[in-house]
Design an enzyme around this catalytic site. Structure first.
Site, mmCIF file in Angstrom:
data_model
loop_
_atom_site.group_PDB
_atom_site.id
_atom_site.type_symbol
_atom_site.label_atom_id
_atom_site.label_comp_id
_atom_site.label_asym_id
_atom_site.label_seq_id
_atom_site.Cartn_x
_atom_site.Cartn_y
_atom_site.Cartn_z
ATOM 1 N N CYS A 78 97.942 33.032 -40.345
ATOM 2 C CA CYS A 78 97.043 34.083 -39.877
ATOM 3 C C CYS A 78 96.084 34.514 -40.988
ATOM 4 O O CYS A 78 96.521 34.859 -42.078
ATOM 5 C CB CYS A 78 97.871 35.273 -39.428
ATOM 6 S SG CYS A 78 96.871 36.675 -38.960
ATOM 7 N N CYS A 84 96.929 43.025 -42.549
ATOM 8 C CA CYS A 84 97.615 43.565 -41.381
ATOM 9 C C CYS A 84 99.042 43.934 -41.755
ATOM 10 O O CYS A 84 99.713 43.211 -42.473
ATOM 11 C CB CYS A 84 97.604 42.510 -40.291
ATOM 12 S SG CYS A 84 98.638 42.912 -38.903
ATOM 13 N N CYS A 87 102.918 41.511 -40.138
ATOM 14 C CA CYS A 87 103.758 40.522 -40.813
ATOM 15 C C CYS A 87 103.670 40.800 -42.308
ATOM 16 O O CYS A 87 102.615 41.116 -42.820
ATOM 17 C CB CYS A 87 103.243 39.112 -40.571
ATOM 18 S SG CYS A 87 103.372 38.602 -38.861
ATOM 19 N N CYS A 166 96.729 36.867 -32.586
ATOM 20 C CA CYS A 166 97.953 37.195 -33.320
ATOM 21 C C CYS A 166 98.947 36.056 -33.152
ATOM 22 O O CYS A 166 99.238 35.633 -32.034
ATOM 23 C CB CYS A 166 98.528 38.500 -32.800
ATOM 24 S SG CYS A 166 100.106 38.866 -33.558
ATOM 25 N N GLN A 289 114.470 44.871 -26.583
ATOM 26 C CA GLN A 289 114.232 44.001 -27.745
ATOM 27 C C GLN A 289 112.959 43.180 -27.549
ATOM 28 O O GLN A 289 112.659 42.768 -26.423
ATOM 29 C CB GLN A 289 115.422 43.062 -27.950
ATOM 30 C CG GLN A 289 116.676 43.754 -28.460
ATOM 31 C CD GLN A 289 116.617 44.094 -29.944
ATOM 32 O OE1 GLN A 289 115.635 43.854 -30.631
ATOM 33 N NE2 GLN A 289 117.685 44.692 -30.428
ATOM 34 N N TYR A 318 124.288 54.104 -28.078
ATOM 35 C CA TYR A 318 122.862 53.761 -28.267
ATOM 36 C C TYR A 318 122.538 52.587 -27.335
ATOM 37 O O TYR A 318 122.044 51.556 -27.763
ATOM 38 C CB TYR A 318 122.549 53.366 -29.718
ATOM 39 C CG TYR A 318 123.027 54.330 -30.781
ATOM 40 C CD1 TYR A 318 122.204 55.355 -31.217
ATOM 41 C CD2 TYR A 318 124.297 54.207 -31.337
ATOM 42 C CE1 TYR A 318 122.630 56.238 -32.196
ATOM 43 C CE2 TYR A 318 124.732 55.093 -32.312
ATOM 44 C CZ TYR A 318 123.894 56.097 -32.743
ATOM 45 O OH TYR A 318 124.325 56.957 -33.722
ATOM 46 N N GLU A 339 123.128 57.058 -24.301
ATOM 47 C CA GLU A 339 121.746 56.864 -24.777
ATOM 48 C C GLU A 339 120.999 58.193 -24.680
ATOM 49 O O GLU A 339 121.184 58.943 -23.730
ATOM 50 C CB GLU A 339 121.086 55.767 -23.906
ATOM 51 C CG GLU A 339 119.584 55.741 -23.869
ATOM 52 C CD GLU A 339 118.943 55.385 -25.207
ATOM 53 O OE1 GLU A 339 119.438 54.486 -25.908
ATOM 54 O OE2 GLU A 339 117.937 56.025 -25.534
ATOM 55 N N ASP A 388 124.724 50.349 -31.598
ATOM 56 C CA ASP A 388 123.458 49.650 -31.882
ATOM 57 C C ASP A 388 122.392 50.705 -32.186
ATOM 58 O O ASP A 388 121.457 50.909 -31.411
ATOM 59 C CB ASP A 388 123.076 48.800 -30.656
ATOM 60 C CG ASP A 388 121.813 47.978 -30.894
ATOM 61 O OD1 ASP A 388 121.310 47.952 -32.041
ATOM 62 O OD2 ASP A 388 121.326 47.360 -29.923
ATOM 63 N N CYS A 415 119.738 47.148 -37.080
ATOM 64 C CA CYS A 415 118.411 46.641 -37.431
ATOM 65 C C CYS A 415 118.024 47.088 -38.836
ATOM 66 O O CYS A 415 116.898 46.896 -39.260
ATOM 67 C CB CYS A 415 117.378 47.109 -36.413
ATOM 68 S SG CYS A 415 117.350 48.886 -36.217
HETATM 69 N N1 SAH Z 1 121.399 48.553 -27.355
HETATM 70 C C1 SAH Z 1 120.070 48.659 -26.830
HETATM 71 C C2 SAH Z 1 119.171 49.667 -27.557
HETATM 72 C C3 SAH Z 1 119.176 49.617 -29.054
HETATM 73 S S1 SAH Z 1 117.868 50.516 -29.849
HETATM 74 C C4 SAH Z 1 119.385 47.295 -26.781
HETATM 75 O O1 SAH Z 1 119.790 46.364 -27.467
HETATM 76 O O2 SAH Z 1 118.429 47.148 -26.022
HETATM 77 C C5 SAH Z 1 118.567 52.044 -30.195
HETATM 78 C C6 SAH Z 1 118.627 52.997 -29.022
HETATM 79 O O3 SAH Z 1 119.222 54.208 -29.473
HETATM 80 C C7 SAH Z 1 117.290 53.398 -28.428
HETATM 81 O O4 SAH Z 1 117.315 53.169 -27.046
HETATM 82 C C8 SAH Z 1 117.164 54.898 -28.740
HETATM 83 O O5 SAH Z 1 116.498 55.614 -27.722
HETATM 84 C C9 SAH Z 1 118.609 55.308 -28.828
HETATM 85 N N2 SAH Z 1 118.954 56.488 -29.645
HETATM 86 C C10 SAH Z 1 118.343 56.955 -30.749
HETATM 87 N N3 SAH Z 1 119.038 57.982 -31.270
HETATM 88 C C11 SAH Z 1 120.122 58.183 -30.481
HETATM 89 C C12 SAH Z 1 121.238 59.084 -30.520
HETATM 90 N N4 SAH Z 1 121.361 60.003 -31.465
HETATM 91 N N5 SAH Z 1 122.178 58.970 -29.556
HETATM 92 C C13 SAH Z 1 122.074 58.040 -28.584
HETATM 93 N N6 SAH Z 1 121.028 57.161 -28.497
HETATM 94 C C14 SAH Z 1 120.079 57.231 -29.435
#
Ligand code: SAH
Length: 460
Positions: A78, A84, A87, A166, A289, A318, A339, A388, A415
């Site tokens: 790129c 940018c 990346c 992109c 994702q 999450y 969530e 997560d 992540c």
């Molecule tokens: N497991 C899902 C989302 C992961 S991303 C997947 O793989 O698609 C993290 C998620 O946590 C997001 O949806 C965000 O809105 C949520 N989140 C952020 N802070 C939080 C909290 N304190 N309690 C519960 N969820 C939360």
């Protein structure tokens, strides 16, 4: 003492969170070990740098000359990869990007997590690390000549790099952006101006269901409605797969991209996509994702690590739109997801119905509040807990409650390896052992990496 304008020859031995080269002074003397951060220098480079800012133990250097290039330097595809912010390491050979990410995770787990004796499985990279993103989120603005620009923010700034092509986006995202730009130009629709708070269109968000071909466009606007809506609908519905055209209202003077309110302009308020055998409905406000092929690998790894046996109960914290929850519900006897975003939970519930899964239940709220509450008042139980979290990792109260609930296994999907290491340090000091670590590359050419960790309860 290191001062501004001092020059050094430096071996770059690491990359920072923003892809900047990191080297330590090796010359004998009081400054030995002083760390310099050098933008655009790459792991393996030997460079001449000039100090632009110095602190006690570290400083920032300007790259003056590459004396010996890293053997892993490659030409970035790129042309705007250096300006940018999208990346950061496109000029590093992809195999080496993977090695860097795996090492980064291993080092953090050892140094910050104080972990030993865990099994680190080889990182799973992408077969084709280009054009993988199913979602684009472009800021809209004007350049100096007054022309409308859409693209990415230049690293660390809010000036927009107009992105013609992109290399990591699904090609259709670009076509959509082009069409919206054309509509704005033709009907003189004003982009939002961050400094004055005037203007209408702030961001363009597009999403593509990789397996269904369904397309969503959401305009984030500083207003309640858009002029020439019918013309925009006409332009966008000519695109094959168009399923959802939405407006997101954000009238705040903030750099948070999305507001709370979504209105459907045309079609449905969501698109559908499949990961493996499971269908997911995705609304504009829900997290999903960005790399569908690698997501499948990530979720399969989480499922494999969870090693569910019939009759077992899982809590998925999450959970977003219930992505991992429904994957687990294929084997578990019961899955409960938590969530914070209510719209994501609406999606999660629809997704359970869509896939005829009755063994799942979803809770809206903060994981660190819902789990302790359910544990204290309803005596809930888990064989496996999956977390997560976003980059900041898990809240200490959540980790405490998890330890009290004492599941046999914890699967941590992360992540951000730094907060992962911090949280694993806590769990490993409280009765859990890290068994396996699997990195999955979801974000080729960026410094980010996704990691799945299996922990098991140490038998007393
Ligand atoms: N497991 C899902 C989302 C992961 S991303 C997947 O793989 O698609 C993290 C998620 O946590 C997001 O949806 C965000 O809105 C949520 N989140 C952020 N802070 C939080 C909290 N304190 N309690 C519960 N969820 C939360």
């Amino acid at each position: 003492m290191i001062k501004k304008n001092d020059e050094f020859i430096l071996e770059i031995t690491d990359l920072g969170t923003n892809g900047e080269g990191i080297g330590k002074l090796t010359q004998e003397g009081e400054d030995k070990g002083y760390t310099l951060f050098v933008k655009d220098a790459l792991i393996g480079d030997c460079v001449r740098v000039k100090v632009i800012k110095s602190k006690k133990n570290y400083g920032y250097g300007r790259l003056m000359e590459i004396l010996t290039p890293s053997p892993f330097r490659v030409p970035a595809k790129c042309p705007v990869s250096r300006t940018c912010g999208g990346c950061q390491i496109m000029h590093l050979d992809y195999k080496e990007q993977l090695r860097f990410k795996e090492n980064k995770v291993r080092n953090l787990l050892e140094r910050v997590g104080k972990l030993q004796d865990f099994q680190m499985l080889p990182i799973i990279g992408m077969k084709e690390p280009y054009y993988y993103r199913n979602k684009a989120q472009f800021p809209v603005g004007k350049n100096k000549e007054g022309k409308i620009v859409m693209g990415f923010y230049a690293g660390h700034t809010h000036s927009i790099v107009d992105t013609e092509h992109c290399y990591i986006q699904h090609p259709l995202n670009e076509i959509l952006v082009h069409k919206i730009k054309g509509w704005m130009e033709e009907y003189s629709v004003e982009p939002y101006n961050e400094s004055t708070g005037q203007g209408l269109v702030r961001h363009v968000l597009t999403r593509i269901g990789e397996s269904t071909g369904q397309v969503m466009v959401c305009l984030v606007i500083n207003g309640e409605k858009i002029p020439h809506a019918q013309e925009l609908i006409g332009i966008l519905t000519a695109v094959e797969g168009m399923t959802s055209i939405c407006l997101n209202i954000n009238r705040e003077k903030t750099n948070v991209i999305l507001g709370d309110k979504v209105e459907t302009l045309w079609g449905q308020p969501y698109i559908t996509d499949y990961i493996g055998k499971i269908a997911y409905q995705i609304s504009p406000l829900s997290f999903y994702q960005v790399n569908p092929r690698q997501t499948r690998i990530l979720y399969e790894t989480a499922l494999k690590f969870a090693a569910l046996r019939p009759g077992e109960v899982v809590w998925d914290l999450y959970c977003g739109i219930g992505t991992i929850s429904l994957f687990l519900a294929q084997t578990a006897s019961r899955v409960c997801g938590v969530e914070i975003v209510p719209q994501a939970i609406d999606d999660a519930r629809s997704n359970a119905r869509l896939n005829h899964m009755e063994n799942v239940e979803f809770f809206v709220g903060k994981a660190e509040e819902v789990l302790p509450r359910e544990y204290e008042s309803n005596g809930i139980y888990a064989d496996v807990i999956v977390v997560d979290p976003p980059r900041k990792g898990c809240d200490p109260e959540l980790l405490e409650c998890m330890v009290k609930m004492a599941p046999n296994r914890i699967v941590y999907v992360s992540c951000d390896p730094a907060t992962l290491a911090r949280d694993l340090n806590y769990l490993s000091g409280n009765g859990y052992r890290v068994e396996k670590v699997q990195c999955v590359d979801m974000f080729g050419h960026s410094v980010h990496v996704e990691t799945v960790v299996l922990m098991s309860k140490v038998k007393e």
